[in-house]
Design an enzyme around this catalytic site. Structure first.
Site, PDB file in Angstrom:
ATOM      1  N   SER A 259       6.219   6.279   9.542  1.00 41.37           N
ATOM      2  CA  SER A 259       5.566   5.022   9.926  1.00 41.37           C
ATOM      3  C   SER A 259       6.443   3.827   9.569  1.00 41.37           C
ATOM      4  CB  SER A 259       4.214   4.897   9.229  1.00 41.37           C
ATOM      5  OG  SER A 259       3.331   5.921   9.632  1.00 41.37           O
TER       6      SER A 259
ATOM      7  N   ARG B   3       4.686  -3.463   4.511  1.00 41.45           N
ATOM      8  CA  ARG B   3       3.482  -2.780   4.038  1.00 41.45           C
ATOM      9  C   ARG B   3       2.228  -3.414   4.632  1.00 41.45           C
ATOM     10  NH1 ARG B   3       2.172   1.276   1.000  1.00 41.45           N
ATOM     11  NH2 ARG B   3       4.340   1.659   0.404  1.00 41.45           N
TER      12      ARG B   3
ATOM     13  N   HIS C 111       2.093  -1.940   7.997  1.00 39.58           N
ATOM     14  CA  HIS C 111       1.656  -0.548   7.865  1.00 39.58           C
ATOM     15  C   HIS C 111       0.154  -0.457   7.652  1.00 39.58           C
ATOM     16  CE1 HIS C 111       1.071   3.266   5.525  1.00 39.58           C
ATOM     17  NE2 HIS C 111       1.864   3.727   6.487  1.00 39.58           N
TER      18      HIS C 111
END
Length: 224
Positions: A23, A46, A49
């Site tokens: 990812s 992040r 994500h």
């Protein structure tokens, strides 16, 4: 009928760690040339994500000292204020302790459900989050403060900074919503304290958690 898609994974196993790695590789590839500094990118990727939303790249703001201040505060085990119990529950104790072994569940405070806070809110007709922030005043000076839910709590912190000289180590300003949200973030960003903020109405507790987890990664990867 086609076989269930899970069989593709069962025939070609991937662990959770491998899926996360893939990812992040997708994010890095799709956002190549992003322009963020390496440590800032740890936070931004992040957040992407967490949400699969590349638009956050246009909304996030860092004070120049944000990452350095955040890593220093984590390494010294500074207390953490959360404006919601969702943040408190979502923070990984393992991640925190990987940076500073002194961290424990007691290091993360959230007063929004405390009975005395609820009573003050009832009597005043004001949100509980305001009184939760006031109750946490003793740890706000030098602490890490995470806002993903309550712009009124952020407004109260801003008042403390302006009127009482409070100086947090880092403020993660990501309350979400429609009332007091935009102005609470804008006010904070003009106060000269270290911050990571998401401008506009966007935000949420998962993003505040993801931000601190990313800073844990930065702090751990350079820890001496």
């Amino acid at each position: 009928m086609l076989p269930p898609l899970i069989h593709s994974l069962l025939n070609n196993p991937l662990s959770g760690e491998q899926i996360e790695e893939r990812s992040f590789a997708c994010i890095d590839r799709e956002a190549s040339g992003h322009g963020f500094l390496p440590d800032q990118w740890q936070v931004v990727r992040r957040l992407i994500h967490t949400t699969a939303d590349f638009a956050l790249m246009e909304l996030i703001r860092f004070s120049p000292d944000a990452i350095a201040a955040g890593t220093a505060a984590l390494r010294s085990g500074q207390p953490i204020f959360a404006d919601s119990n969702m943040i408190r529950s979502g923070l990984s104790q393992a991640r925190l302790r990987s940076v500073c072994p002194a961290y424990s569940p007691a290091s993360v405070c959230c007063h929004v459900a405390d009975s005395d806070v609820a009573e003050e809110a009832r009597q005043s007709g004001l949100p509980r989050s305001l009184f939760a922030m006031r109750k946490a005043r003793s740890m706000a000076d030098g602490g890490i403060l995470l806002f993903g839910n309550a712009p009124v709590a952020l407004l109260e912190l801003n008042r403390m900074i302006i009127e009482e000289g409070i100086r947090p180590a880092l403020v993660v300003a990501m309350p979400v919503g429609f009332v007091h949200v935009v102005e609470s973030k804008e006010e904070l960003m003009g106060l000269g304290v270290p911050y990571i903020a998401l401008t506009g109405r966007r935000g949420g507790s998962p993003l505040a958690v993801a931000t601190l987890h990313a800073i844990c990664t930065v702090a751990g990867s350079t820890y001496i």
